[in-house]
Structure formats: C-alpha cells, structure tokens
Design a protein around this motif. Structure first.
Motif, mmCIF file in Angstrom:
data_model
loop_
_atom_site.group_PDB
_atom_site.id
_atom_site.type_symbol
_atom_site.label_atom_id
_atom_site.label_comp_id
_atom_site.label_asym_id
_atom_site.label_seq_id
_atom_site.Cartn_x
_atom_site.Cartn_y
_atom_site.Cartn_z
ATOM 1 N N ILE A 149 0.873 -1.370 0.044
ATOM 2 C CA ILE A 149 0.029 0.033 -0.030
ATOM 3 C C ILE A 149 0.843 1.281 0.055
ATOM 4 C CG2 ILE A 149 -1.592 1.213 1.153
ATOM 5 C CD1 ILE A 149 -2.872 -1.192 2.533
ATOM 6 N N SER A 150 1.920 1.121 0.736
ATOM 7 C CA SER A 150 2.970 2.469 0.962
ATOM 8 C C SER A 150 3.340 2.554 -0.465
ATOM 9 C CB SER A 150 3.826 2.118 1.873
ATOM 10 O OG SER A 150 3.381 2.425 3.288
ATOM 11 N N SER A 151 3.974 1.446 -0.995
ATOM 12 C CA SER A 151 4.888 1.553 -2.222
ATOM 13 C C SER A 151 3.708 2.104 -3.648
ATOM 14 C CB SER A 151 5.394 0.429 -2.921
ATOM 15 O OG SER A 151 4.395 -0.635 -3.038
ATOM 16 N N LEU A 152 2.488 1.765 -3.393
ATOM 17 C CA LEU A 152 1.676 1.935 -4.443
ATOM 18 C C LEU A 152 1.005 3.536 -4.314
ATOM 19 C CD1 LEU A 152 -0.456 -1.232 -5.086
ATOM 20 C CD2 LEU A 152 1.060 -0.324 -6.775
ATOM 21 N N THR A 153 1.025 3.960 -2.999
ATOM 22 C CA THR A 153 0.708 5.289 -2.932
ATOM 23 C C THR A 153 1.613 6.394 -2.599
ATOM 24 O OG1 THR A 153 0.230 4.880 -0.398
ATOM 25 C CG2 THR A 153 -1.768 4.589 -1.814
ATOM 26 N N GLY A 154 2.989 6.052 -2.635
ATOM 27 C CA GLY A 154 4.058 6.852 -2.281
ATOM 28 C C GLY A 154 3.948 7.483 -0.909
ATOM 29 N N MET A 155 3.316 6.722 -0.054
ATOM 30 C CA MET A 155 3.333 7.227 1.357
ATOM 31 C C MET A 155 4.489 6.471 2.286
ATOM 32 S SD MET A 155 0.815 9.160 1.786
ATOM 33 C CE MET A 155 -0.156 9.282 3.225
ATOM 34 N N PRO A 156 4.926 6.759 3.254
ATOM 35 C CA PRO A 156 6.074 6.101 3.989
ATOM 36 C C PRO A 156 5.512 5.042 4.888
ATOM 37 C CG PRO A 156 5.215 8.062 5.313
ATOM 38 C CD PRO A 156 4.640 8.221 3.888
ATOM 39 N N GLY A 157 6.318 4.127 5.509
ATOM 40 C CA GLY A 157 5.660 3.070 6.314
ATOM 41 C C GLY A 157 5.792 1.779 5.562
ATOM 42 N N PRO A 158 5.499 0.601 6.379
ATOM 43 C CA PRO A 158 5.024 0.853 7.719
ATOM 44 C C PRO A 158 6.106 0.976 8.811
ATOM 45 C CG PRO A 158 5.150 -1.319 7.119
ATOM 46 C CD PRO A 158 5.280 -0.692 5.733
ATOM 47 N N TYR A 159 5.769 1.735 9.710
ATOM 48 C CA TYR A 159 6.790 2.128 10.954
ATOM 49 C C TYR A 159 6.861 1.197 11.862
ATOM 50 C CZ TYR A 159 7.270 6.690 8.497
ATOM 51 O OH TYR A 159 7.304 7.807 7.606
ATOM 52 N N LEU A 160 5.569 0.957 12.645
ATOM 53 C CA LEU A 160 5.534 0.054 13.595
ATOM 54 C C LEU A 160 4.788 -1.356 13.439
ATOM 55 C CD1 LEU A 160 4.021 2.876 16.100
ATOM 56 C CD2 LEU A 160 6.390 1.966 16.082
ATOM 57 N N LYS A 161 5.063 -2.424 14.230
ATOM 58 C CA LYS A 161 4.425 -3.669 14.044
ATOM 59 C C LYS A 161 3.826 -3.918 15.389
ATOM 60 C CE LYS A 161 5.941 -7.150 11.761
ATOM 61 N NZ LYS A 161 6.714 -8.212 11.418
ATOM 62 N N VAL A 162 2.806 -4.094 15.601
ATOM 63 C CA VAL A 162 2.113 -4.145 16.946
ATOM 64 C C VAL A 162 1.780 -5.553 17.237
ATOM 65 C CG1 VAL A 162 1.160 -1.781 17.193
ATOM 66 C CG2 VAL A 162 -0.405 -3.831 16.297
ATOM 67 N N TYR A 163 1.546 -6.304 18.569
ATOM 68 C CA TYR A 163 1.264 -7.384 19.072
ATOM 69 C C TYR A 163 -0.131 -7.369 19.596
ATOM 70 C CZ TYR A 163 6.062 -8.394 17.572
ATOM 71 O OH TYR A 163 7.142 -8.778 16.852
ATOM 72 N N HIS A 164 -0.746 -8.411 20.058
ATOM 73 C CA HIS A 164 -1.843 -8.678 20.635
ATOM 74 C C HIS A 164 -2.050 -7.430 21.541
ATOM 75 C CE1 HIS A 164 -0.509 -12.650 19.275
ATOM 76 N NE2 HIS A 164 -1.588 -12.573 19.009
ATOM 77 N N THR A 165 -1.420 -7.522 22.804
ATOM 78 C CA THR A 165 -1.901 -6.498 23.755
ATOM 79 C C THR A 165 -1.981 -4.736 23.231
ATOM 80 O OG1 THR A 165 -0.999 -7.799 25.594
ATOM 81 C CG2 THR A 165 -1.492 -5.825 25.895
ATOM 82 N N ALA A 166 -0.589 -4.716 22.576
ATOM 83 C CA ALA A 166 -0.821 -3.388 21.991
ATOM 84 C C ALA A 166 -2.092 -3.140 21.150
ATOM 85 C CB ALA A 166 0.220 -2.952 21.419
ATOM 86 N N ALA A 167 -2.479 -3.960 20.278
ATOM 87 C CA ALA A 167 -3.370 -3.743 19.307
ATOM 88 C C ALA A 167 -4.913 -3.501 19.994
ATOM 89 C CB ALA A 167 -3.685 -5.037 18.506
ATOM 90 N N TYR A 168 -4.861 -4.630 21.094
ATOM 91 C CA TYR A 168 -6.176 -4.411 21.988
ATOM 92 C C TYR A 168 -6.386 -3.175 22.445
ATOM 93 C CZ TYR A 168 -10.046 -6.065 24.520
ATOM 94 O OH TYR A 168 -11.465 -6.393 24.689
ATOM 95 N N LEU A 169 -5.476 -2.445 23.221
ATOM 96 C CA LEU A 169 -5.524 -1.285 23.801
ATOM 97 C C LEU A 169 -5.616 -0.177 23.041
ATOM 98 C CD1 LEU A 169 -2.615 -2.094 26.617
ATOM 99 C CD2 LEU A 169 -5.154 -1.804 26.894
ATOM 100 N N ALA A 170 -4.949 -0.236 21.704
ATOM 101 C CA ALA A 170 -5.275 1.076 20.717
ATOM 102 C C ALA A 170 -6.436 0.840 20.177
ATOM 103 C CB ALA A 170 -3.970 0.755 19.765
ATOM 104 N N SER A 171 -7.346 -0.214 20.148
ATOM 105 C CA SER A 171 -8.498 -0.572 19.348
ATOM 106 C C SER A 171 -9.538 0.131 20.453
ATOM 107 C CB SER A 171 -8.647 -1.710 19.123
ATOM 108 O OG SER A 171 -7.589 -2.348 17.788
ATOM 109 N N ALA A 172 -9.418 -0.197 21.716
ATOM 110 C CA ALA A 172 -10.025 0.190 22.941
ATOM 111 C C ALA A 172 -9.999 1.638 22.887
ATOM 112 C CB ALA A 172 -9.647 -0.232 24.151
ATOM 113 N N LEU A 173 -8.843 2.363 22.687
ATOM 114 C CA LEU A 173 -8.803 3.904 22.511
ATOM 115 C C LEU A 173 -9.657 4.381 21.325
ATOM 116 C CD1 LEU A 173 -7.692 6.631 23.456
ATOM 117 C CD2 LEU A 173 -5.551 5.881 22.266
ATOM 118 N N GLN A 174 -9.416 3.656 20.284
ATOM 119 C CA GLN A 174 -9.999 4.247 18.880
ATOM 120 C C GLN A 174 -11.603 4.274 19.021
ATOM 121 O OE1 GLN A 174 -8.816 5.418 16.064
ATOM 122 N NE2 GLN A 174 -6.872 5.352 16.836
#
Length: 354
Positions: free
Chosen positions: A242-267
């Motif tokens: 997606i980044s290469s096709l849109t000229g956008m940077p990234g990906p920068y981070l890779k998240v795991y289970h706990t971080a994904a769940y907490l981030a989604s709860a915040l969203q």
C-alpha cells in the motif's frame, strides 16, 4: 438465465450484477427503498423493492428467476450487537431459501466468508477440507458460520440447489459504503504511525470474486462450499505494498496482541466522542496474530476460478479509493501514486487529477 441478486447495490453485490450482465444473463436487483444506487448506475437491471428480513417481499421478487445470489448481509466489527448480527444472518438466509422454494428457483448461491474456515497461529494454508480454529472468534465470524450452517441444514432435503462461496479479504473499486476490507486500506493511509501487525490474510480482487459467484452458479456442485481468494501475505507485506503504491511512508510500527487491543479500545472511545468510524475495533484486535491464509484450488479445479495477485487487487482498489470521498483531501495531497495506479486509471478512463 434470469437471476435475482440480494444486496445488489452493495460492494460485492454490484460487481456480481456486472459479472452476470457480462455473460449475457438477465438481472433483477433486490434493493431497499432507501438504498444508495450509485453502484448500479447505467446498468441494464430490473429493480425489485424488498428486504431479506421481510419474507413477504421476497417471493414476488424471485418470480421468473432461475438463480438467486444471496449477497446481502452486514460486514461489520462495530456497533452491531452480537446477538442481533448472528440472529439476522440466520433468519435472513432462511427467508431467502423459503422464498426460493416457493418461486421455483433452480439454484441459489450464498455469499459467505472465508473466515468460517477459521485461522491458525502458524503460516499454514487452510482449505475447505482442512479448516482452522474459530475459537474466540468475533461475532461477525460466528454470524457467518451460523448462516452457512443453517442454510445447508435447511437445503439438505433438496428444496433448492445450494452452493456457497467464501471470499477472502475483498478489495476493489466502487465501494460507496466502504466495507471493512477497503477500510483497512483507508485506515492505514490515515494512520500517522503507519502501523502494521503480526499475522496475515488472503487478499482478493472484487472482480475475481464476482466472476467466481457466476462460475459457482454455472459449474458448482450442489451442497459444496468454495473458497474464492487471491494471494496469501503477511500484514507487513500488505502494508508495504500500500505504501509503495501510494507513495506514502511506512510501515513504521508492528504491534502485537496486547498493544493492538489497547489501541483499538482507545479508537472506539474516541469514536464515541467524534461519531466517526474507528480505525480498528477490539473485535478486530482479537484477530491480530492469526493467519487467515486459504487455498482456492478447489474453486480453480471445479469452477475454473482464477484469482489475481494481491498487488493487482490493491492497484484496482487504490485507483478508485484515491479519488473517492473516503480519502480526505489532506491525505490525498500527501500521496504520490505509482505509475501502475495511473496506468490502471487511464485504461479505465478514470480521472487522473491526483
């Protein structure tokens, strides 16, 4: 053949309509009075007003049809009570099968999902005969599983020939309602941190999946289930594409289970304040780390189905999304679309403004 398509104005449904018309079939589109019909503009289809949750509207809509494609359904991980999601999926398909029997329909193709075949924690490819686990699966997965099981249980006495198709993560253009699959692309573009996560999925083109529906009606064996996919990739590779096709940077981070769940709860919490759709939900976070990798060999051998590579499917999707209302002007101004995107747009006569 004359075919009725439920959910005909939706993302997959509208492409199924186009695939049917391309093969010379007649199409009747089942729509609600309030349906957004932009995806059906200019198509030679007959409109029928109805609702799969209102059985009385279905039989008349199916009169004179040999095929029924039951594509209508909710694809959501957000703001849909689990009991309602599961109950409506089961009841809706029962109503459609009952009406198909009453109208004398020859064959029904049910649009399910690849997720009913589960997932695995390893990089292992699943198929119809070798499914993975659905333990702790989100309500959407359970709804799809309950729907397809209820359909085959009801149809086992031969009241209608039933074939189910199971698309993977379907991306493409003319997705006015922005389904979850294309939402993944938009969410990644909006994400300041360009976050990826562990696990993987199978990316498929909506055009291939729509063609697979028609092939299932033409060549599928009654009582059989067919996976319709494209290419299996890890999420990191998908986001890099997606980044290469849109000229956008990234990906920068890779998240795991706990971080994904907490981030989604915040969203989700932020979405309650803004009333905007969250980038991700806790239901989706439960799926992080799993591999939803599938083989469509059965569909290839029995139906003649062909699934294009993930990059080609993403080019198709981004070519449309980049100029759509789903991508904000601020994000669009940061994008430098690849020559492949421009070539795709030009071949289909699409605007090249950005």
């Amino acid at each position: 053949m004359r075919a009725l398509v439920t959910g005909a104005n939706g993302f997959i449904g509208s492409h199924v309509v186009q695939a049917l018309l391309a093969k010379g079939h007649s199409v009747r589109a089942l729509i609600r009075p309030t349906s957004d019909l932009r995806s059906l503009e200019g198509l030679n289809v007959e409109m029928a007003i109805g609702d799969i949750q209102q059985p009385a509207t279905l039989t008349a809509a199916m009169e004179g049809c040999e095929w029924v494609f039951h594509v209508a359904g909710v694809f959501s991980y957000w703001r849909q009570p689990p009991e309602q999601l599961i109950g409506e999926a089961k009841e809706g398909v029962k109503h459609v099968i009952t009406a198909a029997k009453a109208a004398g329909v020859c064959r029904m193709v049910l649009t399910s999902s690849s997720v009913v075949f589960g997932s695995t924690g390893q990089q292992r490819i699943l198929d119809e005969a070798h499914p993975g686990s659905i333990e702790s699966a989100p309500a959407y997965v359970l709804a799809k599983k309950g729907q397809v099981d209820a359909a085959f249980e009801m149809a086992k006495d031969g009241i209608v020939e039933l074939v189910s198709v199971h698309p993977t993560v379907v991306v493409g253009g003319h997705d006015y309602g922005l389904t979850e699959s294309n939402h993944h692309i938009v969410s990644y573009l909006q994400d300041l941190f360009k976050t990826s996560w562990i696990g993987g999925c199978n990316i498929a083109s909506v055009q291939d999946v729509a063609e697979g529906h028609v092939l299932a009606a033409e060549n599928g064996r009654s009582g059989e289930r067919y996976l319709l996919g494209g290419e299996n990739l890890e999420w990191q590779a998908i986001h890099q594409l997606i980044s290469s096709l849109t000229g956008m940077p990234g990906p920068y981070l890779k998240v795991y289970h706990t971080a994904a769940y907490l981030a989604s709860a915040l969203q989700e919490a932020l979405s309650l304040l803004t009333n905007d759709r969250p980038i991700s939900t806790r239901e989706q976070a439960k799926m992080v780390g799993n591999y939803y990798w599938y083989s469509h060999q059965k569909a290839a051998e029995e139906l003649g189905y062909v699934g294009r590579p993930a990059k080609a499917a993403l080019i198709e999707a981004i070519s449309w999304l980049a100029a759509s209302e789903h991508v904000s002007p601020s994000i669009r101004s940061q994008m430098e679309l690849s020559p492949e995107i421009y070539a795709h747009r030009q071949s289909f006569g699409m605007s090249l403004k950005n």
